[in-house]
Design a protein around this motif. Structure first.
Motif, PDB file in Angstrom:
ATOM      1  N   PHE A  33     -32.022  17.229 -26.939  1.00  0.00           N
ATOM      2  CA  PHE A  33     -31.433  18.127 -25.942  1.00  0.00           C
ATOM      3  C   PHE A  33     -31.797  19.565 -26.243  1.00  0.00           C
ATOM      4  O   PHE A  33     -31.954  19.966 -27.389  1.00  0.00           O
ATOM      5  CB  PHE A  33     -29.905  17.967 -25.922  1.00  0.00           C
ATOM      6  CG  PHE A  33     -29.465  16.664 -25.347  1.00  0.00           C
ATOM      7  CD1 PHE A  33     -29.224  16.548 -23.987  1.00  0.00           C
ATOM      8  CD2 PHE A  33     -29.283  15.543 -26.156  1.00  0.00           C
ATOM      9  CE1 PHE A  33     -28.814  15.343 -23.447  1.00  0.00           C
ATOM     10  CE2 PHE A  33     -28.874  14.343 -25.620  1.00  0.00           C
ATOM     11  CZ  PHE A  33     -28.633  14.241 -24.259  1.00  0.00           C
ATOM     12  N   GLU A  34     -31.903  20.350 -25.173  1.00  0.00           N
ATOM     13  CA  GLU A  34     -32.218  21.773 -25.278  1.00  0.00           C
ATOM     14  C   GLU A  34     -31.193  22.547 -24.453  1.00  0.00           C
ATOM     15  O   GLU A  34     -30.880  22.165 -23.327  1.00  0.00           O
ATOM     16  CB  GLU A  34     -33.625  22.001 -24.721  1.00  0.00           C
ATOM     17  CG  GLU A  34     -34.022  23.441 -24.625  1.00  0.00           C
ATOM     18  CD  GLU A  34     -35.391  23.609 -23.955  1.00  0.00           C
ATOM     19  OE1 GLU A  34     -35.688  24.745 -23.578  1.00  0.00           O
ATOM     20  OE2 GLU A  34     -36.127  22.621 -23.806  1.00  0.00           O
ATOM     21  N   GLY A  86     -23.384  27.022 -21.636  1.00  0.00           N
ATOM     22  CA  GLY A  86     -24.597  26.751 -20.882  1.00  0.00           C
ATOM     23  C   GLY A  86     -24.725  25.262 -20.615  1.00  0.00           C
ATOM     24  O   GLY A  86     -23.816  24.494 -20.868  1.00  0.00           O
ATOM     25  N   CYS A  87     -25.840  24.882 -20.089  1.00  0.00           N
ATOM     26  CA  CYS A  87     -26.107  23.478 -19.806  1.00  0.00           C
ATOM     27  C   CYS A  87     -27.127  22.953 -20.815  1.00  0.00           C
ATOM     28  O   CYS A  87     -27.808  23.724 -21.488  1.00  0.00           O
ATOM     29  CB  CYS A  87     -26.677  23.342 -18.386  1.00  0.00           C
ATOM     30  SG  CYS A  87     -25.463  23.753 -17.109  1.00  0.00           S
ATOM     31  N   GLU A  88     -27.208  21.652 -20.905  1.00  0.00           N
ATOM     32  CA  GLU A  88     -28.202  21.036 -21.781  1.00  0.00           C
ATOM     33  C   GLU A  88     -29.177  20.232 -20.931  1.00  0.00           C
ATOM     34  O   GLU A  88     -28.784  19.572 -19.980  1.00  0.00           O
ATOM     35  CB  GLU A  88     -27.516  20.121 -22.792  1.00  0.00           C
ATOM     36  CG  GLU A  88     -26.710  20.876 -23.817  1.00  0.00           C
ATOM     37  CD  GLU A  88     -26.111  19.957 -24.869  1.00  0.00           C
ATOM     38  OE1 GLU A  88     -25.998  18.742 -24.625  1.00  0.00           O
ATOM     39  OE2 GLU A  88     -25.753  20.470 -25.934  1.00  0.00           O
ATOM     40  N   ILE A  89     -30.428  20.332 -21.316  1.00  0.00           N
ATOM     41  CA  ILE A  89     -31.475  19.577 -20.629  1.00  0.00           C
ATOM     42  C   ILE A  89     -32.028  18.575 -21.630  1.00  0.00           C
ATOM     43  O   ILE A  89     -32.330  18.920 -22.773  1.00  0.00           O
ATOM     44  CB  ILE A  89     -32.604  20.523 -20.150  1.00  0.00           C
ATOM     45  CG1 ILE A  89     -32.034  21.545 -19.161  1.00  0.00           C
ATOM     46  CG2 ILE A  89     -33.747  19.746 -19.545  1.00  0.00           C
ATOM     47  CD1 ILE A  89     -33.012  22.626 -18.781  1.00  0.00           C
ATOM     48  N   GLN A  90     -32.139  17.326 -21.170  1.00  0.00           N
ATOM     49  CA  GLN A  90     -32.678  16.299 -22.060  1.00  0.00           C
ATOM     50  C   GLN A  90     -34.202  16.314 -21.956  1.00  0.00           C
ATOM     51  O   GLN A  90     -34.765  16.236 -20.877  1.00  0.00           O
ATOM     52  CB  GLN A  90     -32.140  14.917 -21.701  1.00  0.00           C
ATOM     53  CG  GLN A  90     -32.532  13.869 -22.698  1.00  0.00           C
ATOM     54  CD  GLN A  90     -31.812  12.555 -22.459  1.00  0.00           C
ATOM     55  OE1 GLN A  90     -31.145  12.367 -21.453  1.00  0.00           O
ATOM     56  NE2 GLN A  90     -31.974  11.632 -23.394  1.00  0.00           N
ATOM     57  N   ARG A  91     -34.826  16.415 -23.115  1.00  0.00           N
ATOM     58  CA  ARG A  91     -36.278  16.395 -23.198  1.00  0.00           C
ATOM     59  C   ARG A  91     -36.767  14.947 -23.113  1.00  0.00           C
ATOM     60  O   ARG A  91     -36.002  14.014 -23.354  1.00  0.00           O
ATOM     61  CB  ARG A  91     -36.736  17.006 -24.522  1.00  0.00           C
ATOM     62  CG  ARG A  91     -36.433  18.479 -24.644  1.00  0.00           C
ATOM     63  CD  ARG A  91     -36.946  18.989 -25.964  1.00  0.00           C
ATOM     64  NE  ARG A  91     -36.711  20.409 -26.091  1.00  0.00           N
ATOM     65  CZ  ARG A  91     -36.778  21.063 -27.220  1.00  0.00           C
ATOM     66  NH1 ARG A  91     -37.080  20.429 -28.353  1.00  0.00           N
ATOM     67  NH2 ARG A  91     -36.552  22.346 -27.269  1.00  0.00           N
ATOM     68  N   PRO A  92     -38.070  14.763 -22.843  1.00  0.00           N
ATOM     69  CA  PRO A  92     -38.616  13.401 -22.759  1.00  0.00           C
ATOM     70  C   PRO A  92     -38.466  12.620 -24.063  1.00  0.00           C
ATOM     71  O   PRO A  92     -38.342  11.388 -24.048  1.00  0.00           O
ATOM     72  CB  PRO A  92     -40.097  13.619 -22.434  1.00  0.00           C
ATOM     73  CG  PRO A  92     -40.163  14.965 -21.790  1.00  0.00           C
ATOM     74  CD  PRO A  92     -39.047  15.759 -22.392  1.00  0.00           C
ATOM     75  N   ASP A  93     -38.433  13.330 -25.214  1.00  0.00           N
ATOM     76  CA  ASP A  93     -38.302  12.605 -26.481  1.00  0.00           C
ATOM     77  C   ASP A  93     -36.851  12.234 -26.794  1.00  0.00           C
ATOM     78  O   ASP A  93     -36.544  11.686 -27.849  1.00  0.00           O
ATOM     79  CB  ASP A  93     -38.907  13.424 -27.625  1.00  0.00           C
ATOM     80  CG  ASP A  93     -38.140  14.728 -27.899  1.00  0.00           C
ATOM     81  OD1 ASP A  93     -37.135  15.018 -27.202  1.00  0.00           O
ATOM     82  OD2 ASP A  93     -38.556  15.462 -28.821  1.00  0.00           O
ATOM     83  N   GLY A  94     -35.890  12.568 -25.888  1.00  0.00           N
ATOM     84  CA  GLY A  94     -34.485  12.209 -26.078  1.00  0.00           C
ATOM     85  C   GLY A  94     -33.639  13.311 -26.689  1.00  0.00           C
ATOM     86  O   GLY A  94     -32.417  13.203 -26.729  1.00  0.00           O
TER      87      GLY A  94
END
Length: 165
Positions: free
Chosen positions: A152-153, A142-150
């Motif tokens: 990854f999800e 899958g892909c990873e999304i960077q959250r505002p706090d730095g």
């Protein structure tokens, strides 16, 4: 769990290789037997039927009882070491082990069968094809999304986006 599942097709490869090796060993042993065996004329004096499996998988195998006289003049009555479609009263050339004449086969069965090699090869090919279909090459699925706090999800990748970098 998917990581383990992707390696399951390798069991087909292992199974296929074992079947191929056992079949090749049988062919080699058969050729060795033929090289050292003596050949005489014989007759099928009985046929013994053995059943294997059960229900819809019940199979009957016919083992001819061969009667022949060795080159040394010894009369032998023995169950063949291989199955055969021969019936009682059928005359056949018999190959026997000169060191143990009770080990004998109808000469028509001497060439062996390559069907085990073919079945093993098919299992190997199926296993490799499925393995390559399931294997993700060790990349993330899958892909990873960077959250505002730095941090990854993990998230599903949008259509058309390259997976794994």
């Amino acid at each position: 769990m998917r990581d383990l599942f992707q390696y399951l097709p390798l069991s087909f490869v292992a199974f296929g290789l074992v079947i191929m090796l056992l079949s090749i060993r049988g062919i080699i042993n058969g050729k060795r037997f033929v090289r050292h065996a003596h050949q005489v004329q014989g007759v099928v004096t009985d046929v013994r039927t053995r059943f294997t499996g059960q229900g819809e998988n019940l199979r009957a195998n016919q083992w001819p009882v061969l009667t022949f006289t060795t080159l040394e003049g010894q009369k032998i009555i023995t169950e063949a070491a291989t199955t055969s479609g021969l019936g009682t009263g059928d005359e056949t050339d018999v190959l026997y082990d000169p060191h143990d004449p009770t080990t004998a086969i109808p000469a028509q069965n001497a060439h062996g069968s390559y069907s085990g090699v073919v079945v093993g090869l098919i299992a190997v090919v199926i296993g490799v094809v499925f393995f390559l279909g399931f294997w993700d090459g060790g990349s993330k699925s899958g892909c990873e999304i960077q959250r505002p706090d730095g941090s990854f999800e993990s998230a599903p990748c949008p259509p058309g986006m390259k997976i794994g970098g």
